[in-house]
Structure formats: C-alpha cells, structure tokens
Design an enzyme around this catalytic site. Structure first.
Site, PDB file in Angstrom:
ATOM      1  N   HIS A 264       0.849  -1.194   0.000  1.00  0.00           N
ATOM      2  CA  HIS A 264       0.000   0.000   0.000  1.00  0.00           C
ATOM      3  C   HIS A 264       0.885   1.245   0.000  1.00  0.00           C
ATOM      4  O   HIS A 264       2.096   1.162   0.100  1.00  0.00           O
ATOM      5  CB  HIS A 264      -0.923   0.029   1.222  1.00  0.00           C
ATOM      6  N   ASP A 294      -1.662 -11.331  -0.628  1.00  0.00           N
ATOM      7  CA  ASP A 294      -1.804 -11.325   0.821  1.00  0.00           C
ATOM      8  C   ASP A 294      -3.200 -10.840   1.198  1.00  0.00           C
ATOM      9  O   ASP A 294      -3.704  -9.896   0.641  1.00  0.00           O
ATOM     10  CB  ASP A 294      -0.720 -10.485   1.503  1.00  0.00           C
ATOM     11  N   TYR A 525      -6.718   3.821  -8.102  1.00  0.00           N
ATOM     12  CA  TYR A 525      -5.253   3.932  -8.102  1.00  0.00           C
ATOM     13  C   TYR A 525      -4.566   2.793  -8.846  1.00  0.00           C
ATOM     14  O   TYR A 525      -3.498   2.966  -9.414  1.00  0.00           O
ATOM     15  CB  TYR A 525      -4.703   4.082  -6.684  1.00  0.00           C
TER      16      TYR A 525
END
Lengths: 1004, 281
Positions: A264, A294, A525
C-alpha cells in the site's frame, strides 16, 4: 503561419503571466537560458531568452540554445502548440519523432514547467472558513478528509460532512422500514491520527547517509540496522544514487537493480506506487518483487478453482448485497470476519451503519473465530471458537449434517453444480472410511459436536448470508493460514449447497454491495496513474484511452516472489508463483530467480519500509540486509522506522498532505474492482497540498524526477509536467468535468457522485446464476474466452458451474496439498505437529491491526500509541499487546500488563500481556504489522520489543505450489520476560547494542 | 436557555478510538485561547474509553463506555478552583481557564471522575472543554461526535426541562449516580457495564448423540426464591443478566417436557458461564 503566430502568442502569455503573478516573476529569475522552437523542415522558428527574470524573444534561430524544441515542420508545430493541448496528438508526435526536445534535463524540465505554469499558476484552491483557517481536502487510506490549515500549519483533520448542495443518498426499503445512510464520510482510526503522523518526530526530514557507509571505500554492510545516520544534502544524496545506478548497471548488467515496494501507499492516483514508482522502475529497468495475494491467499489459490472469479483474486460478486440482505436474509454467519476492524481495507466505517440496521431489524448473527473479535462483540450473537487452522473441518461437519439431514438445496445442487456425488462420498466417509461428522470435527476443532449440529440445522433452515472474511466477500483471517485455501474452498462449497444467489442467500456482511452509481468513471489507483504501465496495472482498460500518456515498459524481466526475497538475496536463488489473475491457470506458472541471462540483485531501491513486520519470519529480512551481495540499499521513506534503518542512504519522502494529488475513496479498480461498492457515497477528492513539505522532504514524484534528471530521463518520466498538471489531466480523463467545473472542484475539493434511480441499481450478485440466466451484474469478468460456450452464460470454471471437484486442479494435478476435492489436511504447523508442539504448545493468531493500517498509523510517536487496545506504556516504552486466556496466563505466572516474551525457533518478541476470556486456552492473539522493529541485540538474531509478531510466523507457503503466506499457522511459547535479549540457540557474533536513533530536528 | 449535553450509548460504542483520536487532533499543536491550551500528545485522555469484559468462553460479552469531563452543574472542580479559574458558561459548558488555572493542581484532585489531567509542562489542569471554541464558531457538534461512526455519542443542545424529559424517555442515567454532581453527560445501556450475568447451555442425549436443547425452561433462584425464568435458544443457551457482582450463590433449575430435569449452582463473583447442563443422563 500558425506556428509563428502561436509562438508569438506564447511570448505574450509568458509576459502577461509575469505581470499578473509575482510567483511567476520569481520563477523567471531562477534560470538564465535560451529556448529555441524550430521547424526542422524549413529551419524557421522563434527563440526565447530568459535573462535575470526578463523574457526576450525573436523570430529566427539562435545558436547554442540550452533548450531545443524541434518540430518536424511548421504545420505540426502549429497544431501541437495551439491550446488547448491535445495530449494524444502530442505524445503521438513524440513517438513518431515529429516532436523532440534537446538539452540538459535541468534546463528542459525547467522550461517545460515554466510554460505549464502559465496554465496553473492562477489556480485558487481551498475554502476559507472561521478563525482565519483555510479548509482543504485530502485523502487517507481510511477515508477522505477536510484539512484545516492556519499559518502554514495543519490545525485539524476531520471526516467530511456534506453541504446542502451535495446530492441526497440512496434509500433502501426493507421490512417496512426505510434505510438511508447519513450524509457524511466516515474515517478509520489510522486516518483520524494523520496529523500526529505528519508532524511525527520520527519523520525523515533530510537526506541521510549511514555514518559508516562510504560508497568509495568501506561500506560496512554488516552494520546495516545498527549504525546511525548523518544528514547530507540532496545534492550529495543524488550523487550517490546516480553513481551507484551507473556503477551497478555497468558492472553487472540488467537485473542488478531492484526496485521494491510493499502493498500500500499514501493515497492518491498520481503519487501512488503503481503510478510514479512503476514509471520510475520501468524507465530505470529494474528487477521487481512480485506480490503474493496477501489477505486473499485462500481465495486466490483455492476458492477460485470451484467457481472462478480469477479477476477478483477469487472473491465473489459484490452487487446488490445490501438491499437483498436487508430485505431477505434471516441470519448472517460471520466466519473469520471482523469488518469493524478491517474496514473493508479502505472503506472506513461505511458498513457499520448497515450492520446497525441489521441489528435493528433483528437479523440474527453468529460468529466463528478463535477470538471473540470486535465485530462479534459489537454485533452480538453466538460465538464459535474453533482452534486456529481447523475451520475447514468445521465446514465439513456442517456439510455432513446437511447431507445426512437433507438440509440443502437439492435442485440447485443438481442444476448449478458438478461433482457433488464425489463430494458426498468424501464427506460421508465412503471414500476414505472417515465420516466427517460433528464428532469427528469436535476432536479437530474443539467446537462441541452438539453446537456444530445446532449451527448446521439453523443455517440449513434459514436464508443465510455467509460473511467469509473481513469484507464479507473475502479478506484476511482464516485464509491466511496453512489451511487457508481449504477454508476458502469450503466456503464456496457450503454456499453451493444453500443456493448462492437466491434471495437472502449470498456472501456478505453488509460491507459490500451498496446501490451507488458504479458507472460514473473515475480511475482507481490500480489503474496505474500516469505510469503508462500497460502490463502491470489496470491502465490499459480505460485510463490509457482517456488520458493518453507515454507508455512505459520494463526492459528487465526479472522478478522475485516477495515471500522468498531474503532467500533470493542470501542464497542467490528462489522460485515462486506470481499472481496472474487473467485466468484461473495463471497461478500455475512458476518464476525462477535469477531470470535467464540476468544479473542477481546488487542494489535495492526500497520504497517505504514494511517488509519487516508485515512479512512472515521477518527476521529473515533483517539478515538479508546484512548480505554482502546487496552492495547498496537506498530507502525512499516518510518515517525513520523499521527496515528504513537498514538502508545506506535515506531519501525523505513527504506525506500526501504535502503534495498535489487526486483520488477516490476506497477505489483501487484493477485488482480491486468496484471496491467502491462498500461506500454509502462515492467521494472523489482533490488532494490539496495542504502544507509545504516538511524539512527537506519531497514528494515521491519529485524524488524520482530528481534521480531521473541525472540519467536524462526526466522529460520521458514527467512529460514536462508537475504533479499538479497530472492531477488536472486525471480530472479531465474522468467523468468529473461533466458534473463540476475544474475551478469549483479545486476550491471545494470534493465531489459526491449522485445516487442513481432504483431502476439503474445493479442486480443482485449470482441471482442470474441461480436462475440460469445470462450474467447481468456490471463486472467485465471473466474474459470472454473463459466462457466455455455462450458469452455471459455460466461461471469461469470448465463446466460453467460451481465445481465440488475442481476441474482446474484436476488438470493441473501437481499439488498434493490442493487435491481437486477439498479434503481436510491438518495444518503443517498446528496441534498435530509432533515434535514442535511439545516445545511450543500455544497457537498464535495475528490478524490485521485495528488502529493502524499495516505499519501506517503505528509507532512514529503517533496518537494511536495511547489507545488502550493498541499499545501499552510501561516504563516509558510503548509495548505492542499480546492477548492470552486466563488459564494460560496463570499457568505461566503472567499478570495483566506483564512484559512477556512470545517465542519460537524463528524469533522472540516482547509484548505487554492482556488477559482475556475472548480466547480459549491454547490460543494467543497478537495483531500483526507493528511499525517498530527494535531488536535488542544483533538485528535478525535477537529479541525484538517493537512488537513485530511476524518474527515468529512461518515463511513456508500454504502449499508449496503457491506463493502464499500462512501467518496464522504458528506455534509459540510464552514466558514472562526476564530481560534477556538473545535468542535461544542462536549465537551471533558479539555486537554492541544498536545506537539510539539520531535526534531529528522537530517537524515544525 | 438551551444548554449542551452529551448522551453516550454504551450499546453502540465499539471502541474504535475515534473520540479519543479526534480530540487529540483538536488539542495537540493548537492553542484555543480562553478554552484550552495545547494538550500534550501523550498521557492525557480527555476522552477515554473504558472496557468491561464479562463471562467465559464461549459466553463472553464486551461493553465500552467513553468517559470525559461531565460538565457538572454542581462541579467539584469549580469549588476547588481559586481565582475564578473555572467558569460555567451559560450553555452549560465548564471551562478551565488555561491562564488563571496555572499552578492549581488541586483542580485535578477535586474531580471525582478523574477527568481532569495535569499538564506538567504548562502547569495547568486540563479537561475536555466540549470543543466550546468550535461550537462558538457554529459547529453543530464537537469533534468526538463528528468522528464517531456508530452514533454512540450524541450532543444535544436543549433546555434543562427538555433534557430531563429525554432522560426519562430514553432511560438515561449518570455514569456515577453516587457522586451526585449533576453531570451533563448522560449514559444509556450501561447494564452490561454495571451488572453480571449467569449463563449456561442445556444439552441432552438422544440415541447416544448429544444435542443442544431448545425451549428448556430455566429458573434462577436465590436463597430458595425464584428470581427469573427464561427459555433456552436453539444452541441450548440461557442467560440471566442484571445481577450484582459478589452477590452470592444462585441455583439454576432446568426442565423440559421430554427430559428429566437438572440443576446447577453458581457462586457469583463476576459473570459466570456454568457450562453445559446435561438433561436426562
């Protein structure tokens, strides 16, 4: 004619801007240079001389211009320069050598930006409010915010309350009531603590070099993580980075530089890693790390094989769930689902009000989790606590009850599934002689057989939503353990027996599926921002067409599976399975490191600092940094914490509150398709630069630009633009201009996408499938070629149905840990692990942190440290919290807030003990991803008191033919900490204790 | 005259921490003259969430109660203050003057709720001032209410008679009724915070297979007298709530038409899950 006219006009635009804006006059004083516009065909053109702040210009050609802009001919020049700029035409001209720029990067970029400034220097942004404050907008990983600023300093950061002109939200009618979300945004705790993170005394404010690192002499690699740092200038720092890039490339060849990141970033489409960093890495040519899925492990590697959805990493459809659940559902089974903690990843508390509605409507809840999690405590309902890693056995026993008591939807099974007979034979024990009865499961799970029967009977007779994972539609928990794939597979098989898609029968916990407008286009994004990376982002789908920009492509085809990174560096080789979500079989292709003909990695350009603490067996990463094969490590990071302290050089990045950006709440798109579906309101924010970057920190965009200037790549990287120009291009590429003017958006800072009339709401997930119709939910998945027969008919599986026996795994046939039938295989690190259990009798679970977002929000001297369930201050140090049952605590003489050592053969971590009945004996709960890594001796070989619980978790993949972490398969012992700092059985070379971190100037 | 009140619903609080964090955000790094001086980043909990966990697995519940300056109408801190350092505004908000209160540590000691903190650096007592400076600017509610995702916090500005009506209607109470300071912070659903429960599970075997028993009648007795009765749910679970901690030995009698009865005893220290009561063995 047009060419000369436009150039003459440009002169007056520049002069007018200088007259109008003092800041532009200052800009002009920065450089003395000549820029020459030239038509190559006829040699005509115009020059601009910038001298001591004044602009001179003339028709014709000056020799020795510092900046040369060459157009193939005057026609092309005239067309390209005539405002408004058509970016598609411009980049096509660049690609076709019809437009070229020559000159030193410092000069060319300065000139290009100066010209661009005439467009943006007059922009006014922010809203003046009371008390001399300006209210800006920005965005956190946990929701959009107002940022109140006075005298260049942030006063407060709040969620957004809508004003009168913002649109009204949707309304749902259910069971005689009308439900309507409040007109505001919500904010996760890690977002609410942003101010204390921005002004943290642990910010990297200046470029810093490890004191004993000398690129031209002794590098003292063995001291990474131990030695302190000294402040250096940006010039010195960039000199080192430039020299190392060039040296490593020339000495070793392609692949020697690795650009490496975590999962992130701070929010914003332009600055996000998939945007700026991907463009940087592609231009540089770099080895990359490939992520494991993950938090989706079991879904991606397991569930997908039964029902498809590879493009969602194995997650189910999300549409229409809120309305259907409120109207039809009678019970929600929360299985390893703690939405009040995981917040839908980026969705703040948007689902919370809907779960409150479910409570008000009397929709029953049960919770299955080894820990009585926060959502269970808040929602209420019966709690089942299976031993960690045994949930698949519990699911099998429920299946057994349904099969033997006729509590499933036979018609659905007959029409919509395949392989049921084999599945039944397995469950009833006709295949292996072991019936998967509740009594069988009780022995494995610890859940009383009578309770399993009661649950199965209730579930089999009520319209039930299965909230599998934090989002209700996957995420975290039981999918992150050795049996994660088995569990996720079991969830799909359960729903297949209860009629997935029928009214009131679906996946979810009201976190997803709200009836917002999904069709309004604003890029997420993961669509790659301005990366131009068509291969490794969602760029090619929509954004590339809407915002034409130069594509970028990595000339280095070497990648390292992230979970194997330490082994790759230390042993020189690694193998793993990268994510390829395009089709189910994408996951069967291994990659090997090093790639053929590539150099092993010698230099690491590290972006952020959270491998240590988020990755299993984190101590491995500490040891990796001491490997001599890693000759240079540069870390670009906001805070001075964790593995950042292992770098040779630190480049200080600023937060997204200190730079321009633009973004939409909770919207990745790409791999997170329609995650906006958890919001009550779609909110797109202008991310204002609310304050100047603190200290000498710079935006990621700018740091990459500075590095690339040294290599002549700055024009390619930036297209001659600043972040604010890219923000405008992103705005223009979206549907926003049809609804709000740029001027207004700049000032107000946010836009709420209006709700749609009910007739336009998406249909309910899987209803089409249950009713045997063509797919009618708005997701462009799977790829057309993945439908075996007719387009939009059936699922992505070979049969088009839910397959109890997965054909894709049968075809693959190479993974004994993932048989085509989802058979129960006990954990390789659990209560059946003889030899280990005697030494380490406690099962550790380490779910996602509540108040921090991975490492963001924790440590850093932030306000979260004082939250009673986050850290505990003992003798001046804030310790991470580990929870254990009173019985286990008493057996070890442990009291509340005692310092305890959690340990196994991989490491040891000191935490503060919290004693609770929310766990059964034998289970320890400690949230993952503390930002602090404080080894009390040699890093990688000593006791950590920062709280990096992942020092204890296994590096092994869930199954060896996957790339998947198994954090929750972990055996440990806990003792009262006696102050020892060494690890049992590990004796590293004697080494002095690490020096304290350097005192940084306060961030004011 | 309408005055500010806070209503805290313990049943809605999930301990997200936003009330604490938003208050830290408002007061650290900021001086709000006349209302509050800058708050230290660590150590002060002007709003704090208290936790209460009851029972044993698998019958456990958790309740949270945010506490803060109560803005009492009979404020003990005001009596302790010298030099007019504490004033009650017309809108009910109690303000500790950040200048006049300097050196007056007795104000911290005077608060029976422990809601006033001593700022070592500035040598002043500090407490949550209801974000009075923001309300004066026209804010509709304080920061903690704005950031609360569940509606557990609600600020209302009404006259005292109306507040008394709301208290009656919604069953609100003081957090510490024993202190009698006429607080302006009112609580709802504190039962699980204040009291204890006795619970258990009823099961019975049929053909050698044990199952949960739904609809069994369970009677709670104390010193031979029946206190309450309830029926088990489909998991065989029953629960008697609202009992006082340390109140002694209780008897539980279970009956069901299909099975012989059974009984159990529990000595109530704190909340107790008596486990499975098997019928008809």
């Amino acid at each position: 004619m047009k060419f000369s006219f436009v150039l003459y006009a440009l002169l007056w635009v520049l002069r007018f801007t200088a007259w109008r804006h003092p800041a532009f006059r200052e800009r002009l004083k920065e450089r003395n240079l000549t820029a020459q516009f030239l038509s190559q065909a006829d040699g005509r053109g115009r020059w601009f001389r910038f001298q001591d702040g004044r602009i001179h210009s003339g028709a014709g050609v000056k020799d020795n211009a510092e900046v040369l802009l060459i157009f193939k001919n005057a026609d092309i020049g005239g067309r390209l320069l005539m405002p408004p700029i058509d970016h598609l035409e411009q980049i096509e001209a660049i690609k076709n050598f019809q437009l070229m720029m020559e000159g030193e990067d410092e000069d060319t970029y300065w000139f290009a930006v100066t010209v661009m400034m005439t467009q943006h220097i007059g922009w006014k942004y922010g809203t003046p409010v009371e008390n001399g404050e300006i209210r800006y907008t920005s965005h956190t990983n946990g929701g959009p915010v107002f940022v109140y600023v006075k005298d260049g300093r942030i006063v407060r950061i709040t969620p957004i309350e809508f004003d009168d002109e913002d649109p009204q939200p949707w309304e749902i009618e259910a069971r005689g009531q009308t439900f309507r979300p409040p007109r505001r945004t919500t904010l996760a705790p890690h977002g609410q603590t942003s101010k204390s993170l921005i002004y943290s005394k642990e910010r990297n404010l200046y470029p810093m070099k490890r004191v004993d690192f000398d690129p031209d002499g002794e590098r003292n690699i063995q001291n990474r993580g131990v030695s302190g740092y000294e402040r250096i200038s940006w010039e010195e720092a960039l000199d080192i980075v430039e020299a190392e890039i060039k040296r490593v490339n020339r000495q070793y060849g392609p692949g020697a530089i690795m650009v490496s990141r975590t999962s992130h970033h701070t929010w914003g489409n332009i600055g996000y890693y998939i945007s700026a960093m991907n463009r940087f890495a592609n231009i540089l040519g770099a080895t990359t790390t490939t992520l494991n899925p993950d938090s989706w492990e079991g879904w991606y590697w397991g569930a997908m094989h039964h029902y498809g959805h590879s493009m969602r990493n194995g997650a189910p459809e999300i549409y229409g769930l809120v309305e259907d659940c409120l109207q039809e559902c009678e019970m929600i089974v929360y299985w390893s689902s703690d939405p009040e903690v995981t917040n839908g990843v980026y969705g703040s508390f948007e689902g919370t009000v809907r779960r409150q509605w479910a409570k008000d409507l009397g929709i029953k809840s049960v919770h299955i989790d080894p820990y009585l999690n926060e959502s269970a405590a808040w929602v209420g309902g019966k709690w089942f606590a299976p031993r960690p890693g045994t949930s698949p056995a519990l699911a099998h026993a429920i299946t057994h009850v349904w099969m033997t008591e006729d509590l499933y939807d036979k018609e659905y099974v007959a029409q919509r599934t395949t392989g049921f007979e084999k599945w039944r034979d397995y469950i009833l024990g006709q295949e292996d002689g072991e019936a998967k009865t509740p009594e069988w499961a009780e022995a494995e799970t610890g859940v009383p057989a009578k309770d399993i029967r009661a649950l199965a009977r209730e579930w089999g007779s009520k319209k039930t939503y299965l909230a599998a994972g934090g989002m209700g539609v996957t995420l975290g928990g039981a999918c992150r353990t050795s049996t994660g794939a088995q569990w996720a597979r079991a969830m799909v098989c359960l729903m297949a027996m209860q009629g997935l898609g029928k009214p009131g029968v679906n996946f979810g916990n009201l976190q997803f599926g709200s009836p917002i407008d999904y069709s309004f286009y604003f890029p997420g994004y993961a669509e790659g921002g301005f990366s131009g990376d068509l291969a490794n982002s969602g760029n090619a789908i929509s954004l590339y067409q809407r915002m034409p920009h130069l594509i970028s492509m990595n000339p280095v085809q070497q990648t390292i599976p992230r979970l194997k990174l330490p082994e790759a560096i230390m042993d020189g080789k690694a193998e793993g399975y990268p994510i390829d979500p395009r089709f189910i079989e994408g996951q069967f292709f291994p990659v090997r490191y090093p790639s053929p003909g590539h150099s092993p990695v010698r230099m690491m350009y590290k972006y952020g600092g959270s491998y240590i603490s988020t990755q299993p067996d984190s101590n491995r990463y500490a040891r990796m940094y001491n490997s001599e094969s890693l000759e240079f490590v540069v870390s670009q990071s906001i805070w001075h914490e964790g593995e950042v302290r292992f770098a040779d050089l630190i480049l200080p990045a600023c937060t997204n509150f200190e730079r321009w950006d633009i973004g939409e709440w909770a919207s990745p798109q790409g791999y997170g398709y329609d995650w906006i579906g958890q919001l009550n309101h779609r909110v797109i924010t202008m991310q204002h630069p609310t304050i100047e970057p603190l200290g000498e920190s710079k935006s990621d965009f700018s740091i990459f630009l500075e590095v690339l200037k040294r290599l002549g790549h700055s024009a390619y990287y930036s297209e001659g633009m600043t972040e604010r120009d890219w923000v405008k291009r992103m705005f223009d590429a979206s549907d926003l201009p049809r609804h709000i003017s740029w001027k207004k958006f700049l000032r107000k800072g946010y836009f709420v996408v209006p709700a749609e009339p009910k007739s336009n709401w998406p249909r309910t997930a899987y209803r089409w499938f249950a009713e045997g119709r063509k797919k009618d939910v708005p997701e462009p998945h799977p790829l057309p070629g993945s439908y075996g027969e007719n387009f939009r008919e059936g699922l992505q599986t070979q049969s088009g149905k839910i397959e109890f026996e997965a054909e894709s795994l049968k075809r693959y046939g190479q993974d004994p840990e993932r048989p085509p039938l989802n058979k129960y295989i006990p954990s390789w690190e659990g209560l059946g692990t003889a030899g280990l259990l005697e030494k380490y009798p406690l099962q550790l679970i380490s779910p996602h942190a509540r108040y921090s977002f991975h490492t963001n929000g924790d440590g850093k001297d932030s306000a979260t440290n004082d939250l009673m369930d986050h850290r505990v201050e003992i003798d001046g140090y804030y310790y991470w919290i580990a929870r254990l049952n009173p019985e286990d605590a008493a057996a070890r003489g442990i009291g509340e807030n005692d310092l305890i050592k959690l340990h196994n053969d991989r490491g040891a971590v000191v935490c503060a003990a919290q004693i609770t009945n929310r766990l059964l004996p034998g289970v320890v709960h400690c949230r993952q991803a503390a930002a602090r890594y404080d080894p009390m001796g040699k890093p990688g070989y000593s006791v950590d008191r920062g709280g990096c619980i992942n020092n204890l978790t296994p590096a092994r993949s869930q199954s060896l033919k996957t790339h998947s972490a198994a954090y929750n398969a972990c055996l440990i012992e806990v003792v009262k900490w006696n102050g020892e700092t060494g690890l049992d059985g590990v004796t590293p070379a004697a080494r002095p204790a690490p020096e304290p971190a350097p005192e940084l100037a306060p961030a004011r | 005259m309408s005055k500010w009140n806070m209503i805290v619903d313990a049943a809605k609080c999930e301990n997200c921490g936003n009330c604490y964090l938003s208050t830290v955000d408002e007061y650290t790094g900021n001086d709000h003259p006349g209302v509050a001086a800058e708050m230290p980043l660590h150590g002060h909990r002007w709003i704090e969430i208290l936790k209460r966990e009851r029972g044993q697995a698998p019958m456990v519940d958790v309740t949270y109660a945010p506490v803060m300056c109560n803005h009492c109408d009979d404020a003990p801190c005001m009596e302790a203050a010298e030099n007019g350092a504490i004033a009650k505004r017309a809108d009910g908000i109690v303000i500790i003057d950040p200048v006049k209160s300097k050196g007056q540590r007795q104000i911290v000691d005077a608060c029976p709720y422990g809601a006033v903190y001593w700022n070592e650096e500035k040598e002043i007592p500090q407490a949550w001032p209801f974000d009075a400076h923001l309300l004066d600017q026209g804010w509709k509610h304080p920061r903690c209410v704005q950031s609360c995702p569940t509606g557990a916090l609600r600020a209302v500005k009404v006259d005292d008679a109306e507040m008394a009506r709301i208290r009656r209607e919604e069953g609100l109470e003081d957090f510490r009724p024993d202190l009698d300071t006429r607080p302006r912070v009112h609580y709802k659903n504190l039962g699980k915070y204040r009291y204890e429960f006795i619970g258990g599970t009823v099961a019975a075997a049929r053909d050698g297979i044990e199952d949960c028993v739904e609809g069994a009648e369970v009677v709670l007795k104390y010193a031979g007298d029946e206190l309450a009765r309830t029926a088990t749910d489909n998991y065989g679970d029953f629960r008697f709530d609202g009992l006082r901690a340390g109140s002694g030995v209780y008897a539980i009698e279970v009956s069901h038409p299909d099975f012989p009865g059974a009984s159990a005893q529990a000595e109530l220290g704190g909340s107790t899950y008596v486990g499975t009561i098997a019928l008809g063995s």
